[in-house]
Design a protein around this motif. Structure first.
Motif, short mmCIF file in Angstrom:
data_model
loop_
_atom_site.label_atom_id
_atom_site.label_comp_id
_atom_site.label_asym_id
_atom_site.label_seq_id
_atom_site.Cartn_x
_atom_site.Cartn_y
_atom_site.Cartn_z
N ASP A 115 40.74 53.50 34.09
CA ASP A 115 39.66 54.05 34.91
C ASP A 115 38.30 53.42 34.60
OD1 ASP A 115 39.29 55.15 32.43
OD2 ASP A 115 39.13 57.24 33.12
N ALA A 116 38.31 52.26 33.95
CA ALA A 116 37.04 51.55 33.70
C ALA A 116 36.44 51.13 35.04
CB ALA A 116 37.29 50.32 32.83
N HIS A 117 35.12 51.17 35.12
CA HIS A 117 34.47 50.81 36.37
C HIS A 117 34.68 49.32 36.65
CE1 HIS A 117 31.46 50.29 39.50
NE2 HIS A 117 31.34 51.60 39.56
N PRO A 118 35.08 48.96 37.88
CA PRO A 118 35.31 47.54 38.20
C PRO A 118 34.11 46.65 37.90
CG PRO A 118 36.22 48.90 39.93
CD PRO A 118 35.46 49.83 39.01
N MET A 119 32.88 47.16 38.12
CA MET A 119 31.71 46.32 37.85
C MET A 119 31.57 46.05 36.36
SD MET A 119 29.29 44.48 38.88
CE MET A 119 29.19 44.83 40.61
N HIS A 143 43.17 45.87 38.93
CA HIS A 143 43.45 46.56 37.66
C HIS A 143 43.07 48.04 37.77
CE1 HIS A 143 43.81 47.09 33.30
NE2 HIS A 143 42.66 47.75 33.35
N SER A 144 41.96 48.32 38.46
CA SER A 144 41.49 49.70 38.55
C SER A 144 42.40 50.56 39.41
CB SER A 144 40.06 49.74 39.11
OG SER A 144 40.04 49.37 40.48
N VAL A 145 43.17 49.95 40.31
CA VAL A 145 44.08 50.72 41.16
C VAL A 145 45.54 50.55 40.73
CG1 VAL A 145 42.54 50.68 43.15
CG2 VAL A 145 44.24 48.86 42.88
#
Length: 212
Positions: A131-135, A182-184
């Motif tokens: 759940d790390a922010h993509p940015m 990666h986030s999804v």
């Protein structure tokens, strides 16, 4: 012709000063000569939020937010958005003028052939929590690229600088797409270099981010 100067009278001391004016600005450091005593460090400006401070002179862009004006190398952003591709605009920013057909072909070729990233960079991205922010993942991975290309530190080498330009522009969409997937929780998809990068930047990004 009127002088390009600003005359200032310091009512504390009665002294007068003449400050040069250039491009509608005065240098803040020029005010340091205005003192009330020898041990006075000099007059300083106070501008919270830098609401009325010009930090630099730019030959690349011109911005007037109040009037909605943005120009790159003299070209209105509206014109570039409607008539130029992403890579044509990138070329303009770096070289000062839009590319000829031959220059664009060479530019697109060089960037297209730098889109693939090292397999270890995938491992680096895998180290982020799901759940790390993509940015956050994106900016961290861009910074990590310097460890894969140590020659980037040779900033005075023109060839090295050119290669870093190719790499950064080419790999940025790949890294952004990998961070998103990666986030999804999706497997990574490499960019399709058969899509013409310069004229189809959006399609290339979509190809790398689409969920199948």
């Amino acid at each position: 012709m009127p002088k390009s100067t600003l005359s200032i009278t310091d009512n504390r001391t009665g002294k007068q000063y003449e400050i040069p004016v250039q491009d509608g600005t005065v240098r803040a450091v020029d005010l340091r000569q205005i003192k009330t005593a020898e041990d006075d460090p000099g007059l300083m400006t106070y501008d919270p939020g830098f609401l009325n401070t010009a930090a630099c002179r730019s030959a690349v862009s011109y911005i007037d937010g109040d009037r909605g004006i943005l120009r790159y190398r003299g070209y209105p952003i509206e014109q570039l958005a409607e008539q130029s591709t992403f890579l044509e605009t990138a070329y303009l920013l770096l070289h000062g003028e839009l590319p000829s057909a031959a220059e664009l072909d060479s530019w697109v070729y060089n960037i297209t052939h730098h889109t693939i990233i090292h397999e270890n960079i995938k491992k680096f991205i895998d180290g982020f929590h799901h759940d790390a922010h993509p940015m956050g993942m994106f900016v961290s991975t861009v910074a990590a690229l310097s460890t894969f290309y140590p020659e980037a530190k040779h900033i005075s080498d023109e060839v090295s600088r050119r290669n870093q330009i190719f790499r950064l522009i080419a790999k940025a969409p790949t890294l952004a797409a990998f961070a998103y997937r990666h986030s999804v929780g999706m497997p990574y998809a490499y960019p399709d270099n058969d899509l013409r990068y310069g004229g189809n930047f959006a399609n290339m990004m979509f190809k790398a981010t689409e969920v199948k």
